[in-house]
Design an enzyme around this catalytic site. Sequence first.
Site, PDB file in Angstrom:
ATOM      1  N   HIS A  28       0.829  -1.201   0.000  1.00 53.63           N
ATOM      2  CA  HIS A  28       0.000   0.000   0.000  1.00 53.63           C
ATOM      3  C   HIS A  28       0.864   1.252   0.000  1.00 53.63           C
ATOM      4  O   HIS A  28       2.026   1.237   0.409  1.00 53.63           O
ATOM      5  CB  HIS A  28      -0.939   0.005   1.214  1.00 53.63           C
ATOM      6  CG  HIS A  28      -0.230  -0.053   2.527  1.00 53.63           C
ATOM      7  ND1 HIS A  28       0.368   1.053   3.099  1.00 53.63           N
ATOM      8  CD2 HIS A  28      -0.007  -1.076   3.375  1.00 53.63           C
ATOM      9  CE1 HIS A  28       0.913   0.710   4.250  1.00 53.63           C
ATOM     10  NE2 HIS A  28       0.709  -0.588   4.436  1.00 53.63           N
ATOM     11  N   GLU A 108      -1.130  -7.678   7.437  1.00 57.53           N
ATOM     12  CA  GLU A 108       0.090  -7.580   8.221  1.00 57.53           C
ATOM     13  C   GLU A 108      -0.066  -8.403   9.498  1.00 57.53           C
ATOM     14  O   GLU A 108      -1.172  -8.762   9.887  1.00 57.53           O
ATOM     15  CB  GLU A 108       0.388  -6.118   8.536  1.00 57.53           C
ATOM     16  CG  GLU A 108       0.685  -5.335   7.257  1.00 57.53           C
ATOM     17  CD  GLU A 108       1.196  -3.943   7.496  1.00 57.53           C
ATOM     18  OE1 GLU A 108       2.002  -3.748   8.417  1.00 57.53           O
ATOM     19  OE2 GLU A 108       0.783  -3.054   6.745  1.00 57.53           O
TER      20      GLU A 108
END
Length: 132
Positions: A28, A108
């Site tokens: 991202h 994550e």
Amino acid sequence: MRIAAVTITLTMALEPPQGAQRFLIARHGETNFNAEGRIQGTLDTSVLTARGVRQAEELGCYIADEELARISKVWVSPMTRARQTLACIEEACGTLLPEPVVRDDLREIELHTWEGKLKSEVMDTGWARWKA
């Protein structure tokens, strides 16, 4: 995806073997948490900064110019920051990519009590014992 910090080189010395798959992997763009030095982990409260939007748009322009014809599948994390990045990439491409598959396993790691804290706060709380 950290285009500003890392130059992505996608050159190959030799042609890949027939039938080989090629993957273009992007993280991202910069988020407000990245800019503040905050740990995100699995929190889904961060959003792209203006810089993060520009990073994603730059990647989208690259994809439109160099990669678009070769993209057959798209996977994306369910995290807002990842989906925002994909939307910016598509907008910069001027076209929709293949329908993205949302993968819960593209997240994550969980950082539990550290999530949302400044990195400096974590460093002050004995993080060194976790350092390998």
